[in-house]
Write an enzyme that holds these catalytic residues in place. Sequence first.
Site, PDB file in Angstrom:
ATOM      1  N   HIS A  38      21.993   3.670  24.791  1.00  0.00           N
ATOM      2  CA  HIS A  38      21.440   3.599  23.440  1.00  0.00           C
ATOM      3  C   HIS A  38      19.951   3.227  23.425  1.00  0.00           C
ATOM      4  O   HIS A  38      19.535   2.417  22.605  1.00  0.00           O
ATOM      5  CB  HIS A  38      22.208   2.558  22.609  1.00  0.00           C
ATOM      6  CG  HIS A  38      23.637   2.899  22.380  1.00  0.00           C
ATOM      7  ND1 HIS A  38      24.544   2.002  21.833  1.00  0.00           N
ATOM      8  CD2 HIS A  38      24.337   4.039  22.609  1.00  0.00           C
ATOM      9  CE1 HIS A  38      25.740   2.596  21.737  1.00  0.00           C
ATOM     10  NE2 HIS A  38      25.646   3.820  22.210  1.00  0.00           N
TER      11      HIS A  38
HETATM   12  C1  LIG Z   1      26.524   9.509  27.241  1.00  0.00           C
HETATM   13  C2  LIG Z   1      26.138   8.988  25.891  1.00  0.00           C
HETATM   14  C3  LIG Z   1      27.111   8.432  25.072  1.00  0.00           C
HETATM   15  C4  LIG Z   1      26.773   7.949  23.815  1.00  0.00           C
HETATM   16  N1  LIG Z   1      27.758   7.545  22.961  1.00  0.00           N
HETATM   17  C5  LIG Z   1      27.459   7.290  21.666  1.00  0.00           C
HETATM   18  C6  LIG Z   1      28.483   7.101  20.707  1.00  0.00           C
HETATM   19  O1  LIG Z   1      29.678   7.206  20.996  1.00  0.00           O
HETATM   20  N2  LIG Z   1      28.117   6.818  19.420  1.00  0.00           N
HETATM   21  C7  LIG Z   1      26.808   6.709  19.057  1.00  0.00           C
HETATM   22  O2  LIG Z   1      26.543   6.410  17.898  1.00  0.00           O
HETATM   23  N3  LIG Z   1      25.820   6.909  19.961  1.00  0.00           N
HETATM   24  C8  LIG Z   1      26.124   7.241  21.232  1.00  0.00           C
HETATM   25  N4  LIG Z   1      25.121   7.532  22.116  1.00  0.00           N
HETATM   26  C9  LIG Z   1      23.723   7.412  21.666  1.00  0.00           C
HETATM   27  C10 LIG Z   1      23.283   8.506  20.692  1.00  0.00           C
HETATM   28  O3  LIG Z   1      23.865   9.738  21.033  1.00  0.00           O
HETATM   29  C11 LIG Z   1      21.765   8.575  20.716  1.00  0.00           C
HETATM   30  O4  LIG Z   1      21.238   7.330  20.329  1.00  0.00           O
HETATM   31  C12 LIG Z   1      21.182   9.636  19.775  1.00  0.00           C
HETATM   32  O5  LIG Z   1      21.776  10.879  20.031  1.00  0.00           O
HETATM   33  C13 LIG Z   1      19.679   9.699  19.943  1.00  0.00           C
HETATM   34  O6  LIG Z   1      19.150  10.672  19.086  1.00  0.00           O
HETATM   35  P1  LIG Z   1      17.640  11.162  19.231  1.00  0.00           P
HETATM   36  O7  LIG Z   1      17.460  12.197  18.182  1.00  0.00           O
HETATM   37  O8  LIG Z   1      16.760   9.982  19.232  1.00  0.00           O
HETATM   38  O9  LIG Z   1      17.535  11.788  20.679  1.00  0.00           O
HETATM   39  P2  LIG Z   1      18.369  12.983  21.341  1.00  0.00           P
HETATM   40  O10 LIG Z   1      19.610  13.258  20.575  1.00  0.00           O
HETATM   41  O11 LIG Z   1      18.492  12.673  22.781  1.00  0.00           O
HETATM   42  O12 LIG Z   1      17.438  14.248  21.111  1.00  0.00           O
HETATM   43  C14 LIG Z   1      16.234  14.492  21.778  1.00  0.00           C
HETATM   44  C15 LIG Z   1      16.118  15.993  21.979  1.00  0.00           C
HETATM   45  O13 LIG Z   1      14.794  16.321  22.335  1.00  0.00           O
HETATM   46  C16 LIG Z   1      14.810  17.237  23.403  1.00  0.00           C
HETATM   47  N5  LIG Z   1      13.548  17.069  24.125  1.00  0.00           N
HETATM   48  C17 LIG Z   1      13.120  15.962  24.788  1.00  0.00           C
HETATM   49  N6  LIG Z   1      11.906  16.172  25.314  1.00  0.00           N
HETATM   50  C18 LIG Z   1      11.545  17.435  24.966  1.00  0.00           C
HETATM   51  C19 LIG Z   1      10.395  18.234  25.207  1.00  0.00           C
HETATM   52  N7  LIG Z   1       9.360  17.759  25.904  1.00  0.00           N
HETATM   53  N8  LIG Z   1      10.370  19.501  24.715  1.00  0.00           N
HETATM   54  C20 LIG Z   1      11.413  19.986  23.985  1.00  0.00           C
HETATM   55  N9  LIG Z   1      12.535  19.265  23.737  1.00  0.00           N
HETATM   56  C21 LIG Z   1      12.592  18.012  24.216  1.00  0.00           C
HETATM   57  C22 LIG Z   1      16.028  16.854  24.204  1.00  0.00           C
HETATM   58  O14 LIG Z   1      16.470  17.891  25.050  1.00  0.00           O
HETATM   59  C23 LIG Z   1      17.015  16.504  23.099  1.00  0.00           C
HETATM   60  O15 LIG Z   1      17.736  17.628  22.651  1.00  0.00           O
HETATM   61  C24 LIG Z   1      25.423   7.995  23.388  1.00  0.00           C
HETATM   62  C25 LIG Z   1      24.445   8.554  24.207  1.00  0.00           C
HETATM   63  C26 LIG Z   1      24.795   9.071  25.445  1.00  0.00           C
HETATM   64  C27 LIG Z   1      23.732   9.711  26.285  1.00  0.00           C
END
Ligand SMILES: Cc1cc2nc3c(=O)[nH]c(=O)nc-3n(C[C@H](O)[C@H](O)[C@H](O)COP(=O)(O)OP(=O)(O)OC[C@H]3O[C@@H](n4cnc5c(N)ncnc54)[C@H](O)[C@@H]3O)c2cc1C
Length: 589
Positions: free
Chosen positions: A526
């Site tokens: 997280h």
């Molecule tokens: C294994 C795992 C289990 C989890 N379990 C839970 C759960 O059960 N419940 C819960 O609430 N949370 C859970 N989480 C946490 C939650 O999923 C994350 O906090 C949330 O998805 C983060 O969202 P975000 O939009 O910040 O980033 P992300 O969803 O990671 O999105 C970032 C995106 O940007 C893209 N990206 C990055 N750099 C670049 C670049 N330079 N160019 C183009 N694209 C790029 C990535 O490929 C990705 O698609 C879990 C996370 C993981 C990894």
Amino acid sequence: MTTKPRIMYVHSFIVNFLLLQILPEYDFIVVGGGSAGAVVANRLSENKNWTILLLEAGGDETEISDIPTLSGYLQLSDMDWQYKTAPPSSDNVYCLGMIGDRCNWPRGKVLGGSSVLNAMIYVRGNKFDYDSWAQQGNIGWSYADVLPYFKKSEDNRNPYLVRTPYHSQGGYLTVQESPWRTPLAVAFVKAGMEMGYKNRDINGETQTGFMLAQGTLRRGNRCSTAKAFLRPIRLRQNLHIALHSHVMKVIFEKSQSVTRAIGIQFQKNGKKSMVKARKEVILSAGAIGSPQLLMVSGIGPKDHLTELGIKIVKDLKVGHNLQDHVGLGGLTFIIDEPITFTKKRFQTVPVALEYVLNERGPLTSLGGVEGLAFINTKYAPDHGLWPDIQFHFAPSSVNSDGDQIRKITGIRDSLYNTMYKPLTKAETWTILPLLLRPRSTGWIRLKSKNPFVYPIIEPNYFAHKQDVAVLIEGIRIAFNVSNTSPFRSFNSRPLLTPMPGCRKHELFSDDYWECAMRHFTFTIYHPAGTCKMGVDSESVVDPRLRVHGVKGLRVIDASIMPTIVSGNPNAPVIMIGEKGADMIKEEWK
Ligand SMILES: Cc1cc2nc3c(=O)[nH]c(=O)nc-3n(C[C@H](O)[C@H](O)[C@H](O)COP(=O)(O)OP(=O)(O)OC[C@H]3O[C@@H](n4cnc5c(N)ncnc54)[C@H](O)[C@@H]3O)c2cc1C
Ligand SMILES: *[C@@H]1O[C@H](CO)[C@@H](O)[C@H](O)[C@H]1NC(C)=O
Ligand SMILES: *[C@@H]1O[C@H](CO)[C@@H](O)[C@H](O)[C@H]1NC(C)=O
């Protein structure tokens, strides 16, 4: 995997975008199609007068990512960035039970981002989290301000919950319980009640209590943000989605004394191109990707960037304030009845058929997690409404699924073979006690100015003594859960094998537990806080998520959290996406 799951979607969605010609200029460019980015792209493209480009480094989801219990199988696949923490320094150690003293940090590299890899658990955090954000000067982020945005996304399928003021129906994101559970899930909730906790909606009025988990599930399948927010709008002409497109940097233009983001450079199929943004560039690349992109583009700590030869655009504390939920892994209890989640029992043809035909059965379990609890140690605020420890309850242990958990956690052979391998035939269950608001913070720094080189991740777990003390209490309360009559009726007993590396301490003493958490350090992935929202000198974005000191650039994802929310962050990040998109709409009316 014993079966090949059904062919689920028609992939026309993606074919659409393969044929896509990327235009030289859009109104908005969204970088990263994860939990937040998918929401932002959807909401901005509701305005037909605007053109939007969403760039995602990964590809599309697959049939495997649709199956809830198989979420662990996506880690270390090509849908995962496969980050690792840096080996700890000698003055504060953690992840010692892992190969190379490094913990794996999976992050989704796929449309839908980490919502495609996650365990789907739907938790919103605590009211006091958001009220404290507001108190720190983040106007508009109190609980009363954010609750409507949680409800805006939500399509809750629990008829009891939707009648409360905290939930709603009709949003893009489907939320429901797994249609299947073990008898131990019920024992877990009853154990909480025996200890004086309530069985309640931990996303409702009060968080403190025990509950069978709700998840981002749709009819027994994963409901990622790609499925929820992008599939239904695939025919919108004004939204272009470029997959396998790795954004390398943000491009700025300076005129008089104003610096403005005017576009991005990206690489697709080995070819570098540039796209311009008429209005704004929005970084939704996540808590590792967004700070990395800012730093390689010249926004970050001055000394650090200078050292790497990066020209400074703006000196800000990017990459600082890294926070994560961490706990003790592998806290295992043993029972006698054959009712737990084991590979032998559940990776079978009848189980697969029940899933394929009826969208039910064990394969719909939320990454194996059935129950949640939010509890107070003696260190939590006296009013009892802002718990400091979360339990995840699972009817399984490190051994239960063959080799996958061992692989994705990266635990050493010595640890696995001593503690968990002998349990191969046993019936086991686990509580993961987790720090909800760790005081230790870490950082993300660049190793190189090359955007394709992974940054250095130093979570600095357990650096603050208080974190160790709180977690020890959490572990002791987990033992008390195991000792309630619902679990005693299954003849539940703790695994008594001492952890390799910790045998010098008396078993289950405070020193033993501190040693154990520094070995089997368990993050549930997280990371947050690396582009802190605020009005102070540590902050990177303002309360409207605009990067301080430049124009036309926002960050909208987990990295803006000033302090990590007390709960699983996927739903909060989706809320941040909803709210961020609304702010953009207000400003460009
Ligand atoms: C294994 C795992 C289990 C989890 N379990 C839970 C759960 O059960 N419940 C819960 O609430 N949370 C859970 N989480 C946490 C939650 O999923 C994350 O906090 C949330 O998805 C983060 O969202 P975000 O939009 O910040 O980033 P992300 O969803 O990671 O999105 C970032 C995106 O940007 C893209 N990206 C990055 N750099 C670049 C670049 N330079 N160019 C183009 N694209 C790029 C990535 O490929 C990705 O698609 C879990 C996370 C993981 C990894
Ligand atoms: C789109 O543009 C038209 C014509 O300029 C305008 O009337 C309309 O209000 C705009 N729509 C939105 C949603 O801004
Ligand atoms: C666990 O239960 C015992 C016995 O009821 C009690 O004395 C102890 O305080 C409990 N431990 C914690 C950490 O709550």
